[in-house]
Scaffold this active site. Sequence first.
Site, PDB file in Angstrom:
ATOM      1  N   HIS A  61       0.723  -0.932   0.020  1.00 23.40           N
ATOM      2  CA  HIS A  61      -0.222   0.208   0.252  1.00 23.40           C
ATOM      3  C   HIS A  61       1.271   1.471   0.116  1.00 23.40           C
ATOM      4  O   HIS A  61       2.428   0.835  -0.211  1.00 23.40           O
ATOM      5  CB  HIS A  61      -0.463   0.014   1.427  1.00 23.40           C
ATOM      6  CG  HIS A  61      -0.436   0.310   2.631  1.00 23.40           C
ATOM      7  ND1 HIS A  61       0.474  -0.799   3.036  1.00 23.40           N
ATOM      8  CD2 HIS A  61      -0.928   0.801   2.806  1.00 23.40           C
ATOM      9  CE1 HIS A  61       0.911  -0.230   4.480  1.00 23.40           C
ATOM     10  NE2 HIS A  61      -0.218   0.954   4.500  1.00 23.40           N
ATOM     11  N   HIS A  63       1.155   3.624   2.029  1.00 27.86           N
ATOM     12  CA  HIS A  63       1.190   4.263   3.575  1.00 27.86           C
ATOM     13  C   HIS A  63       2.457   5.123   3.596  1.00 27.86           C
ATOM     14  O   HIS A  63       3.996   3.963   2.945  1.00 27.86           O
ATOM     15  CB  HIS A  63       0.758   3.812   4.762  1.00 27.86           C
ATOM     16  CG  HIS A  63       0.173   3.893   5.504  1.00 27.86           C
ATOM     17  ND1 HIS A  63      -0.785   3.006   6.056  1.00 27.86           N
ATOM     18  CD2 HIS A  63      -0.451   5.552   5.650  1.00 27.86           C
ATOM     19  CE1 HIS A  63      -1.712   3.933   6.695  1.00 27.86           C
ATOM     20  NE2 HIS A  63      -1.751   5.146   6.787  1.00 27.86           N
ATOM     21  N   ASP A  65       5.296   5.496   5.663  1.00 23.04           N
ATOM     22  CA  ASP A  65       5.776   4.542   6.059  1.00 23.04           C
ATOM     23  C   ASP A  65       6.517   3.018   4.754  1.00 23.04           C
ATOM     24  O   ASP A  65       7.889   2.699   5.314  1.00 23.04           O
ATOM     25  CB  ASP A  65       5.792   4.000   7.585  1.00 23.04           C
ATOM     26  CG  ASP A  65       4.161   3.174   7.852  1.00 23.04           C
ATOM     27  OD1 ASP A  65       3.397   3.536   7.058  1.00 23.04           O
ATOM     28  OD2 ASP A  65       4.074   2.187   8.399  1.00 23.04           O
ATOM     29  N   ASP A 174      -0.570  -4.120   6.189  1.00 19.30           N
ATOM     30  CA  ASP A 174      -0.961  -3.954   7.240  1.00 19.30           C
ATOM     31  C   ASP A 174      -2.737  -4.081   6.744  1.00 19.30           C
ATOM     32  O   ASP A 174      -2.988  -4.369   5.793  1.00 19.30           O
ATOM     33  CB  ASP A 174      -1.153  -2.487   7.224  1.00 19.30           C
ATOM     34  CG  ASP A 174       0.879  -1.876   7.682  1.00 19.30           C
ATOM     35  OD1 ASP A 174       1.133  -2.876   8.036  1.00 19.30           O
ATOM     36  OD2 ASP A 174       0.116  -0.991   7.602  1.00 19.30           O
TER      37      ASP A 174
HETATM   38 ZN   LIG Z   1      -0.062   1.275   5.902  1.00 29.74          ZN
HETATM   39 ZN   LIG Z   2       2.556  -0.005   8.173  1.00 31.66          ZN
END
Ligand SMILES: [Zn+2]
Ligand SMILES: [Zn+2]
Length: 280
Positions: A61, A63, A65, A174
């Site tokens: 994904h 995100h 991080d 996640d």
């Molecule tokens: Zn995430």
């Molecule tokens: Zn994450």
Amino acid sequence: MIEVTLLGTGSPMVDPNRAGPATLVRAGGLTLLVDAGRGVLMRAAAVGVGAADVTALLLTHLHSDHITDLTDVITTRWITTFTRTPLRVIGPPGTAAVVDAILTALAPDIGYRIGHHADITEPPSVEVEEVTDGVVWAGDGVRISVGPTDHRPVEPTIGFRVEFGGASVVLAGDSVPCASLDALAAGADALVHTVIRKDLVRLVPNQRLRDILDYHSSVEQAANTAARAGVGTLILTHYVPPLAASQEDAWRALAATEFDGTVELGDDLHRVEVTARPAG
Ligand SMILES: [Zn+2]
Ligand SMILES: [Zn+2]
């Protein structure tokens, strides 16, 4: 055998000892990078893998991080290869726009290097494939398939299943428990799952941190997913809060409440050799 190395076991919170989320999967002749968190190439270098060696970068994904060092992977591959070597990136819809924006941000650097090196004549080449499910790789004896995960309101998000020589590893990224992750993980020899300690995060008087409770799996939830899917080994990563050496048994005990298979966790560069389990 499929070799899984946890390159970065950290999270968005900066940790001097844990790189950001990234996992190396080596299967057959393939070198797969799953996510590209903070410090990914430093950790990869520790096991002899350079940006030029990456067969494909798989993104679960977008995100931050999980993609902070995508810029580094793109640039370092570009300047350390001497023939046109496209970086193959397989990620959820939206990945191409992120890559385009990174290339735009890198425009000054790309200009400097093309201007300065006679043998660099074109910008970095990145080939993006956006997917939410299905088979994305079938060759060299390796099969990679994708399925949707549930990390809402972050969407779309995906997990990957890598199969080689009868062994299989699923990388959940996640996600909270969901039927599509169960399907992707069904019968896998190993499941790499990001986790948070909800029992500890709940205690922190900081709403912004507590906000993460609703879109991550706890250790117990990841373990329950592994149990439902009939997975052999559960590999935990992306520890929130950071895993302290003295706490490893506590994390294992939480997983053991739901899952009676092998539980692997540890520091960056923790390596797991995944082999096919005997049938039956
Ligand atoms: Zn995430
Ligand atoms: Zn994450």
